[in-house]
Design a protein around this motif. Sequence first.
Motif, PDB file in Angstrom:
ATOM      1  N   LEU A   1       1.124  91.550  34.673  1.00 48.62           N
ATOM      2  CA  LEU A   1       0.148  92.581  35.016  1.00 48.62           C
ATOM      3  C   LEU A   1      -0.614  93.048  33.785  1.00 48.62           C
ATOM      4  CD1 LEU A   1       2.421  94.816  37.291  1.00 48.62           C
ATOM      5  CD2 LEU A   1       0.752  93.106  38.035  1.00 48.62           C
ATOM      6  N   THR A   2      -1.910  93.320  33.959  1.00 48.59           N
ATOM      7  CA  THR A   2      -2.713  93.929  32.901  1.00 48.59           C
ATOM      8  C   THR A   2      -2.276  95.383  32.744  1.00 48.59           C
ATOM      9  OG1 THR A   2      -4.437  94.687  34.394  1.00 48.59           O
ATOM     10  CG2 THR A   2      -4.699  92.456  33.458  1.00 48.59           C
ATOM     11  N   ALA A   3      -2.742  96.028  31.690  1.00 51.83           N
ATOM     12  CA  ALA A   3      -2.408  97.439  31.464  1.00 51.83           C
ATOM     13  C   ALA A   3      -2.826  98.287  32.667  1.00 51.83           C
ATOM     14  CB  ALA A   3      -3.080  97.946  30.192  1.00 51.83           C
ATOM     15  N   ASP A   4      -4.012  98.029  33.203  1.00 49.95           N
ATOM     16  CA  ASP A   4      -4.484  98.789  34.364  1.00 49.95           C
ATOM     17  C   ASP A   4      -3.602  98.522  35.585  1.00 49.95           C
ATOM     18  OD1 ASP A   4      -6.402 100.573  35.660  1.00 49.95           O
ATOM     19  OD2 ASP A   4      -7.101  98.773  36.715  1.00 49.95           O
ATOM     20  N   ASP A   5      -3.249  97.264  35.804  1.00 53.33           N
ATOM     21  CA  ASP A   5      -2.388  96.919  36.941  1.00 53.33           C
ATOM     22  C   ASP A   5      -1.020  97.579  36.841  1.00 53.33           C
ATOM     23  OD1 ASP A   5      -4.320  95.313  38.141  1.00 53.33           O
ATOM     24  OD2 ASP A   5      -3.520  93.457  37.307  1.00 53.33           O
ATOM     25  N   ARG A   6      -0.522  97.778  35.612  1.00 49.08           N
ATOM     26  CA  ARG A   6       0.801  98.384  35.445  1.00 49.08           C
ATOM     27  C   ARG A   6       0.807  99.859  35.822  1.00 49.08           C
ATOM     28  NH1 ARG A   6       0.456  95.306  30.701  1.00 49.08           N
ATOM     29  NH2 ARG A   6       0.538  97.168  29.370  1.00 49.08           N
ATOM     30  N   THR A   7      -0.363 100.442  36.085  1.00 42.45           N
ATOM     31  CA  THR A   7      -0.436 101.837  36.547  1.00 42.45           C
ATOM     32  C   THR A   7      -0.523 101.923  38.066  1.00 42.45           C
ATOM     33  OG1 THR A   7      -2.852 101.994  36.463  1.00 42.45           O
ATOM     34  CG2 THR A   7      -1.651 102.500  34.425  1.00 42.45           C
ATOM     35  N   ARG A   8      -0.593 100.813  38.749  1.00 38.97           N
ATOM     36  CA  ARG A   8      -0.726 100.791  40.214  1.00 38.97           C
ATOM     37  C   ARG A   8       0.654 100.749  40.856  1.00 38.97           C
ATOM     38  NH1 ARG A   8      -6.047  97.088  41.198  1.00 38.97           N
ATOM     39  NH2 ARG A   8      -7.265  98.159  39.626  1.00 38.97           N
ATOM     40  N   SER A   9       1.088 101.878  41.332  1.00 44.74           N
ATOM     41  CA  SER A   9       2.437 101.964  41.883  1.00 44.74           C
ATOM     42  C   SER A   9       2.516 101.541  43.345  1.00 44.74           C
ATOM     43  CB  SER A   9       2.976 103.388  41.726  1.00 44.74           C
ATOM     44  OG  SER A   9       2.090 104.313  42.334  1.00 44.74           O
ATOM     45  N   ARG A  10       1.374 101.432  43.997  1.00 43.86           N
ATOM     46  CA  ARG A  10       1.344 101.014  45.404  1.00 43.86           C
ATOM     47  C   ARG A  10       0.208 100.014  45.566  1.00 43.86           C
ATOM     48  NH1 ARG A  10       3.977 105.342  48.737  1.00 43.86           N
ATOM     49  NH2 ARG A  10       4.965 106.613  47.146  1.00 43.86           N
ATOM     50  N   HIS A  11       0.581  98.741  45.445  1.00 46.21           N
ATOM     51  CA  HIS A  11      -0.446  97.703  45.450  1.00 46.21           C
ATOM     52  C   HIS A  11       0.208  96.365  45.792  1.00 46.21           C
ATOM     53  CE1 HIS A  11      -4.555  96.599  44.347  1.00 46.21           C
ATOM     54  NE2 HIS A  11      -4.062  95.524  43.789  1.00 46.21           N
ATOM     55  N   ARG A  12      -0.610  95.436  46.230  1.00 43.68           N
ATOM     56  CA  ARG A  12      -0.156  94.085  46.544  1.00 43.68           C
ATOM     57  C   ARG A  12      -0.576  93.152  45.407  1.00 43.68           C
ATOM     58  NH1 ARG A  12      -0.879  92.407  52.709  1.00 43.68           N
ATOM     59  NH2 ARG A  12       0.438  94.234  52.859  1.00 43.68           N
ATOM     60  N   PHE A  13       0.344  92.304  44.965  1.00 41.85           N
ATOM     61  CA  PHE A  13       0.100  91.371  43.875  1.00 41.85           C
ATOM     62  C   PHE A  13       0.648  90.002  44.235  1.00 41.85           C
ATOM     63  CE2 PHE A  13       0.509  95.485  41.624  1.00 41.85           C
ATOM     64  CZ  PHE A  13      -0.664  95.497  40.899  1.00 41.85           C
ATOM     65  N   THR A  14       0.298  89.007  43.426  1.00 36.53           N
ATOM     66  CA  THR A  14       0.858  87.660  43.548  1.00 36.53           C
ATOM     67  C   THR A  14       1.649  87.358  42.284  1.00 36.53           C
ATOM     68  OG1 THR A  14      -1.003  86.970  44.914  1.00 36.53           O
ATOM     69  CG2 THR A  14       0.323  85.221  43.923  1.00 36.53           C
ATOM     70  N   THR A  15       2.883  86.916  42.447  1.00 33.94           N
ATOM     71  CA  THR A  15       3.741  86.607  41.301  1.00 33.94           C
ATOM     72  C   THR A  15       3.310  85.295  40.646  1.00 33.94           C
ATOM     73  OG1 THR A  15       5.335  85.306  42.569  1.00 33.94           O
ATOM     74  CG2 THR A  15       5.695  87.708  42.476  1.00 33.94           C
ATOM     75  N   GLU A  16       3.885  85.018  39.500  1.00 30.64           N
ATOM     76  CA  GLU A  16       3.628  83.755  38.800  1.00 30.64           C
ATOM     77  C   GLU A  16       4.048  82.558  39.654  1.00 30.64           C
ATOM     78  OE1 GLU A  16       2.125  83.496  35.591  1.00 30.64           O
ATOM     79  OE2 GLU A  16       1.712  85.562  36.163  1.00 30.64           O
ATOM     80  N   GLU A  17       5.005  82.792  40.543  1.00 34.23           N
ATOM     81  CA  GLU A  17       5.509  81.725  41.411  1.00 34.23           C
ATOM     82  C   GLU A  17       4.692  81.565  42.689  1.00 34.23           C
ATOM     83  OE1 GLU A  17       8.470  83.296  38.685  1.00 34.23           O
ATOM     84  OE2 GLU A  17       7.299  84.320  40.210  1.00 34.23           O
ATOM     85  N   GLY A  18       3.638  82.403  42.853  1.00 33.72           N
ATOM     86  CA  GLY A  18       2.763  82.302  44.021  1.00 33.72           C
ATOM     87  C   GLY A  18       3.201  83.141  45.214  1.00 33.72           C
ATOM     88  N   GLU A  19       4.222  83.962  45.058  1.00 34.74           N
ATOM     89  CA  GLU A  19       4.726  84.820  46.141  1.00 34.74           C
ATOM     90  C   GLU A  19       3.920  86.126  46.180  1.00 34.74           C
ATOM     91  OE1 GLU A  19       7.096  85.790  49.318  1.00 34.74           O
ATOM     92  OE2 GLU A  19       7.407  83.972  48.149  1.00 34.74           O
ATOM     93  N   THR A  20       3.464  86.518  47.368  1.00 32.76           N
ATOM     94  CA  THR A  20       2.796  87.812  47.525  1.00 32.76           C
ATOM     95  C   THR A  20       3.868  88.892  47.625  1.00 32.76           C
ATOM     96  OG1 THR A  20       0.913  86.821  48.641  1.00 32.76           O
ATOM     97  CG2 THR A  20       1.232  89.172  48.958  1.00 32.76           C
TER      98      THR A  20
END
Length: 148
Positions: free
Chosen positions: A22-41
Amino acid sequence: MFIFTQILPPDASGVSHYTLSLTADDRTRSRHRFTTEEGETVSLNLPRGTILQHGDRLASETGETVLLVTAKPEPIFTVTAHNPLDLLRAAYHLGNRHVSLEITPDYLRLSPDSVLKSMLQQMGLQVIEEIAPFFPETGAYHHHHNHE
């Protein structure tokens, strides 16, 4: 899809199943959907105001799945000076502009901004454009977890 709801203590045992960069900005998002390095949502559902740190480990709702948070390299400016006082002055001026800032004894880092770059160069500082992990200060009054 896994939903991660808790930050594990630093001494918690267990293997991480996924890595989330996660970028610095993304690390402040406590409620959000992301994709892992392994491709898992995955979805984060952490307490509001949570700021994740590089190396944090999160547990899923069931506690069976563990996610490792890493700081994703991102475009930044690294600012250096010939002496500490010039770097301190730069930090003062950037702080007056409420710029997210990583502060170390040897350099400052901030998100790219052409106006700020020009100001810093006019102050006699060196500004280098890089791709690197960014760890801005969270603020004196911000409550955050600390593993130190």
